[in-house]
Design a protein around this motif. Structure first.
Motif, PDB file in Angstrom:
ATOM      1  N   PHE A  60      -0.143  -2.882   6.580  1.00  0.00           N
ATOM      2  CA  PHE A  60      -0.420  -3.282   5.196  1.00  0.00           C
ATOM      3  C   PHE A  60      -1.707  -2.644   4.678  1.00  0.00           C
ATOM      4  O   PHE A  60      -1.841  -2.372   3.492  1.00  0.00           O
ATOM      5  N   LEU A  61      -2.652  -2.426   5.597  1.00  0.00           N
ATOM      6  CA  LEU A  61      -3.886  -1.752   5.174  1.00  0.00           C
ATOM      7  C   LEU A  61      -3.579  -0.302   4.788  1.00  0.00           C
ATOM      8  O   LEU A  61      -4.152   0.239   3.843  1.00  0.00           O
ATOM      9  N   GLY A  62      -2.653   0.320   5.568  1.00  0.00           N
ATOM     10  CA  GLY A  62      -2.219   1.676   5.232  1.00  0.00           C
ATOM     11  C   GLY A  62      -1.494   1.715   3.898  1.00  0.00           C
ATOM     12  O   GLY A  62      -1.590   2.692   3.155  1.00  0.00           O
ATOM     13  N   ALA A  63      -0.786   0.631   3.587  1.00  0.00           N
ATOM     14  CA  ALA A  63      -0.071   0.568   2.309  1.00  0.00           C
ATOM     15  C   ALA A  63      -1.058   0.360   1.159  1.00  0.00           C
ATOM     16  O   ALA A  63      -0.966   1.015   0.118  1.00  0.00           O
ATOM     17  N   ALA A  64      -2.038  -0.544   1.382  1.00  0.00           N
ATOM     18  CA  ALA A  64      -2.998  -0.854   0.305  1.00  0.00           C
ATOM     19  C   ALA A  64      -3.788   0.386  -0.093  1.00  0.00           C
ATOM     20  O   ALA A  64      -4.087   0.595  -1.273  1.00  0.00           O
ATOM     21  N   ALA A  65      -4.113   1.208   0.904  1.00  0.00           N
ATOM     22  CA  ALA A  65      -4.932   2.389   0.612  1.00  0.00           C
ATOM     23  C   ALA A  65      -4.196   3.394  -0.275  1.00  0.00           C
ATOM     24  O   ALA A  65      -4.824   4.299  -0.840  1.00  0.00           O
ATOM     25  N   PHE A  80       6.477  -3.029   5.281  1.00  0.00           N
ATOM     26  CA  PHE A  80       6.769  -4.380   5.772  1.00  0.00           C
ATOM     27  C   PHE A  80       8.003  -4.344   6.686  1.00  0.00           C
ATOM     28  O   PHE A  80       7.999  -4.926   7.771  1.00  0.00           O
ATOM     29  N   VAL A  81       9.031  -3.616   6.239  1.00  0.00           N
ATOM     30  CA  VAL A  81      10.247  -3.480   7.063  1.00  0.00           C
ATOM     31  C   VAL A  81       9.882  -2.840   8.408  1.00  0.00           C
ATOM     32  O   VAL A  81      10.327  -3.279   9.474  1.00  0.00           O
TER      33      VAL A  81
END
Lengths: 377, 113
Positions: A112-117, B24-25
Motif C-alpha cells: 500500500f505504501l508503494g501504491a500511495a507513492a 490489494f489483490v
C-alpha cells in the motif's frame, strides 16, 4: 591556377559537407548540457552508469549531418530498440534478477505504501493537463514521479515519443537526486517521535513463497493490465531466475552482462533523442518542473500513508519507510535508513524500507498499465 | 464518458483506485501463498511450565593489568566483537612484549586476514 581552384572547390565542398557548416547555437547549447551531465555523472557520481551514456548520446545527437536516425546503422537500431519498447523490459529482467522480494512477501502491507507513492504520478498528470499537455503527454510526464527510468521510457515511447528525451533525463536526474530531494520532505512530514520508531524483525520467507510469488504476480498483473505484461513478465522472470536456485547462469547473465549491455543501448539511445530541435523548448522546462512536483508528491503521499499505518499498527511502523514507495531501488530505501538512523542511531530500517521500495516498482508499472489502458490512442 | 475520462481529477481518482485495487489483490495473493505454503515452519506447541532455571553465573571479568586504560579495554573488546569473540571469553589483557621482529610477524599475519 586551375589546380588552386580545384583545391579551393574541394576544401569548400568538404567544409559544406562538414558538421561545422550546419552547426547551430542550439547544438552548442545541447553539447554544453551534455558536458554538465557528464560532470554530474563523473565528477559528482550521480547515477554514473546511466548519466554517462545519456550525456554522451546527447553530445552525439547534436553533431549535424550524421544521419544517425535516418540511415540504418547502429544508432538507428538502438533507436528502434527504444521506439519499439524492447530495452525497458530487458532492463526489468535484470532488475528482477537483482531484486529480493523477501521483505515485501514478509510484510505485504507495504504494497500500500508503494501504491500511495504513485499519487505523485497523478498529481503531476493533472498539473501537466492543466498546463496544456494532452492526456497522453501528461501521463508520460506524470510517470517521472514513479522514479523508475525504464517505465518512464516505456511510457514515453508509447504515449509521447517526442518528449522521450526530456522525460528520460528528468526521471534519471531526479532518481540520482533522491538523497537530496527526499530528506527535507521526510523531515517536514514526520515528527521526531515517529522517525525514532524501531520496527521488529521481519519473518522468515520460505523458498516456496519466493518461487510462487513471481509466477503468481506475473499472472495476476498481466491478466489485469495487459499493456504492462512485458514489463511485469520480464521483472518476474528475472526474479524467478534468481530464486529458483537452478538457473544461476541465467540469473548472473540477466543481472550483469545483459543488463549492462541493455543499459548502454537504452541510455545512449535516450541521449540520442536529445537533439536541440526537440529538447530546447519551453515544454522541457515544464517537464522538469512537473517531474519534481511528481517526485515530491509521491514521497509525501508515501510518508502520509506511512503515518496512517503507524497509528493503525499501534506505533509499530516507522512512517519513514513510506518515502521508499517511489521506486528508485535501492536508493530510496537507503535514504529511509539514513534518516531513520539519524533520529535513532540504533534504528535499522533498510530491510523494512525495501518492501515499499520494490512495491513501488510494481506500483509504477501498474500505474503505467492503468494509464495505457485508459488513455492510449 | 470520453469527456469525463479526460477530466484530470477523474483520471487521477480512477487510476489511484485501480493501483490500490491491483496491489490489494496482490497482497491477498501473498497472504494466500503464505497460508497454503506446505513448507512453512509449524508453530511450536507451548512448552510445559518448567521450574525456573537458576540464573547463569555472571562471566568472570578478564584480568586487566595495571596501566591499561578503560578506553584501550573498550577498543580491544570492540575489535574482538567484530570477529565474533565475546568479551566474556577474554581471560586477561596485558601489554605485549615490544620485540619489533615479533610484532612485524604478527602484523604480517594480521594483514593476511
Amino acid at each position: 591556377m586551375s589546380i588552386f581552384d580545384a583545391f579551393l572547390v574541394s576544401i569548400q565542398s568538404v567544409w559544406l559537407d562538414s558538421g561545422f557548416a550546419a552547426f547551430t547555437t542550439g547544438n552548442l547549447i545541447m553539447i554544453l548540457v551534455g558536458f554538465v551531465l557528464l560532470y554530474m555523472a563523473i565528477g559528482k557520481e550521480y547515477e554514473p552508469l546511466l548519466l554517462t551514456p545519456i550525456a554522451f548520446g546527447c553530445i552525439m545527437a547534436n553533431f549535424p549531418c550524421t544521419g544517425f536516425l535516418e540511415v540504418m546503422g547502429v544508432m538507428k537500431v538502438i533507436n528502434l530498440g527504444i521506439q519499439y519498447e524492447i530495452f525497458p523490459p530487458l532492463i526489468f529482467l535484470g532488475v528482477g534478477a537483482m531484486t529480493d522480494f523477501g521483505p515485501l512477501i514478509a510484510n505485504p502491507n507495504t504494497l500500500f505504501l508503494g501504491a500511495a507513492a504513485q499519487f505523485g504520478v497523478f498529481i503531476s498528470l493533472a498539473g501537466a493537463m492543466a498546463l496544456g499537455f494532452t492526456a497522453q503527454e501528461a501521463s508520460a510526464i506524470g510517470i517521472i514521479g514513479g522514479a523508475d527510468g525504464p517505465t518512464a521510457i516505456y511510457m514515453a515511447s508509447k504515449m509521447a515519443p517526442h518528449l522521450l528525451g526530456a522525460i528520460a533525463v528528468a526521471a534519471y536526474s531526479y532518481m540520482s537526486l533522491v538523497p537530496l530531494i527526499q530528506p527535507p520532505i521526510m523531515q517536514l512530514c514526520t515528527t521526531k517521535k515517529e522517525r525514532e520508531i524501531k520496527m521488529s524483525q521481519l519473518r522468515t520467507v520460505t523458498k516456496f513463497e519466493r518461487l510462487v510469488f513471481p509466477v503468481a504476480a506475473a499472472i495476476i498483473i498481466s491478466l489485469l493490465l495487459p499493456p504492462v505484461a512485458a514489463l511485469i513478465g520480464m521483472l518476474m522472470l528475472g526474479n524467478l531466475f534468481r530464486e529458483s536456485g537452478v538457473t544461476d547462469r541465467l540469473s548472473d547473465t540477466a543481472q550483469n552482462s545483459l543488463c549492462n549491455m541493455v543499459t548502454i543501448f537504452l541510455a545512449t539511445g535516450t541521449g540520442m533523442t536529445m537533439n536541440a530541435h526537440d529538447f530546447l523548448t519551453v515544454d522541457t522546462l515544464l517537464i522538469i518542473g512537473l517531474g519534481l512536483l511528481a517526485f515530491a508528491g509521491g514521497t509525501a503521499a508515501g510518508l502520509l500513508l506511512g503515518k496512517v499505518m503507524c497509528r493503525l499498527s499501534g506505533w509499530k511502523i516507522n512512517p519513514l519507510i513510506g518515502s521508499a514507495g517511489v521506486s528508485a531501488v535501492p536508493m530510496a530505501a537507503r535514504v529511509s535508513q539514513v534518516v531513520g538512523q539519524k533520529a535513532n542511531p540504533s534504528n535499522f530500517l533498510l530491510m523494512h524500507a525495501m518492501g515499499p521500495n520494490v512495491a513501488g516498482v510494481i506500483g509504477t508499472a501498474v500505474a503505467a498499465g492503468t494509464m495505457l489502458a485508459m488513455l492510449a490512442k | 464518458m470520453e469527456t469525463q475520462s479526460l477530466n484530470p481529477v477523474v483520471i487521477m481518482l480512477i487510476n489511484m483506485t485501480i493501483v490500490f485495487a491491483v496491489l490489494f489483490v496482490l497482497s491477498l495473493f501473498i497472504r494466500l501463498i503464505h497460508f497454503v505454503d506446505p513448507t512453512k515452519p509449524k508453530k511450536a506447541a507451548p512448552a510445559p511450565a518448567a521450574t525456573p532455571a537458576p540464573a547463569p553465573a555472571a562471566p568472570a571479568a578478564p584480568v586487566v593489568e595495571a596501566g591499561i586504560s578503560g578506553e584501550t579495554v573498550a577498543v580491544i573488546a570492540a575489535a574482538l566483537a567484530s570477529y565474533g569473540v565475546g568479551f566474556s571469553q577474554v581471560k586477561a589483557i596485558r601489554p605485549a612484549n615490544s620485540a619489533s621482529w615479533a610484532n612485524a610477524g604478527r602484523m604480517n599475519n594480521l594483514n593476511k586476514m
